[in-house]
Design an enzyme around this catalytic site. Sequence first.
Site, mmCIF file in Angstrom:
data_model
loop_
_atom_site.group_PDB
_atom_site.id
_atom_site.type_symbol
_atom_site.label_atom_id
_atom_site.label_comp_id
_atom_site.label_asym_id
_atom_site.label_seq_id
_atom_site.Cartn_x
_atom_site.Cartn_y
_atom_site.Cartn_z
ATOM 1 N N SER A 134 0.860 -1.185 0.000
ATOM 2 C CA SER A 134 0.000 0.000 0.000
ATOM 3 C C SER A 134 0.892 1.229 0.000
ATOM 4 O O SER A 134 2.035 1.186 0.476
ATOM 5 C CB SER A 134 -0.897 0.027 1.235
ATOM 6 N N TYR A 187 -3.468 -0.509 10.088
ATOM 7 C CA TYR A 187 -3.305 -0.794 8.663
ATOM 8 C C TYR A 187 -1.904 -0.420 8.185
ATOM 9 O O TYR A 187 -1.237 -1.198 7.495
ATOM 10 C CB TYR A 187 -4.363 -0.039 7.858
#
Length: 254
Positions: free
Chosen positions: A146, A159
């Site tokens: 990500s 996250y």
Amino acid sequence: MSKVAIVTGGSSGIGRATSEALAKAGYKVVLSGRRQTELDNSEQLCLEAQPTKAPENILTVAGDVSNQEAVVALFKAAVDKFGRVDVVFNNAGIGAPDVAIEDLPVVTFDAVMAVNVRAAFLITQEAVRQFKVQQPQGGRLINNGSISAHVPRMNSAPYTMSKHAITGLTKCTQLDGRAFNIACSQIDIGNATTALGDTSAPKAQPSGHDLVEASFPVSDVADAVVYMSGLPLTTNVATMTIMATTMPSYIGRG
């Protein structure tokens, strides 16, 4: 002979789009996810996309990839049906609520780590085992990282931490796999339009204002994974960042 690809998180979003694109490119596709009904929908899309329209080239295996037994069963099912595994897209992942770090329940943190880190490790472990023993030896593992592995959002500690862990896993697998013809890549995605990455609502910016951020179609991610998958094992895209061109707060100061 058609290559065989396993896609985790194949029941929706990036995993579904990538499975469909791999099927269209002629791969035999193994779809993994927790929701059989949604896997069945992905299977139908793959069947419609593939040139041969052959149902025997698509396999769905429902299960929780944070469970070791489920991961072992996934690879066994793939090898039993297709004989080998050539590509693994280590894609399954979840996010956490946008809340202040001090208000986030530890159980939520643990859930993110289970799917985003433990599952990614278990999939890597089983992929490497299979890549080492099959003939010809080797294979390609593509980890879904990500942009958060480089630049976090506000209120995203679980996250973001998990995606930093994926970067470490990618680098270790790149190094450890060299002697066994194993290539490992990471694709870092910023603002693809999916259910998990909803870009339609304004998002808080470090400057204190809210902004509807630029986004791009998930099909572009799928096409990028197909490209990476198709390279010979002597060539590797170590990391790829794919993002909306005008996404704020990544290139330059937002």
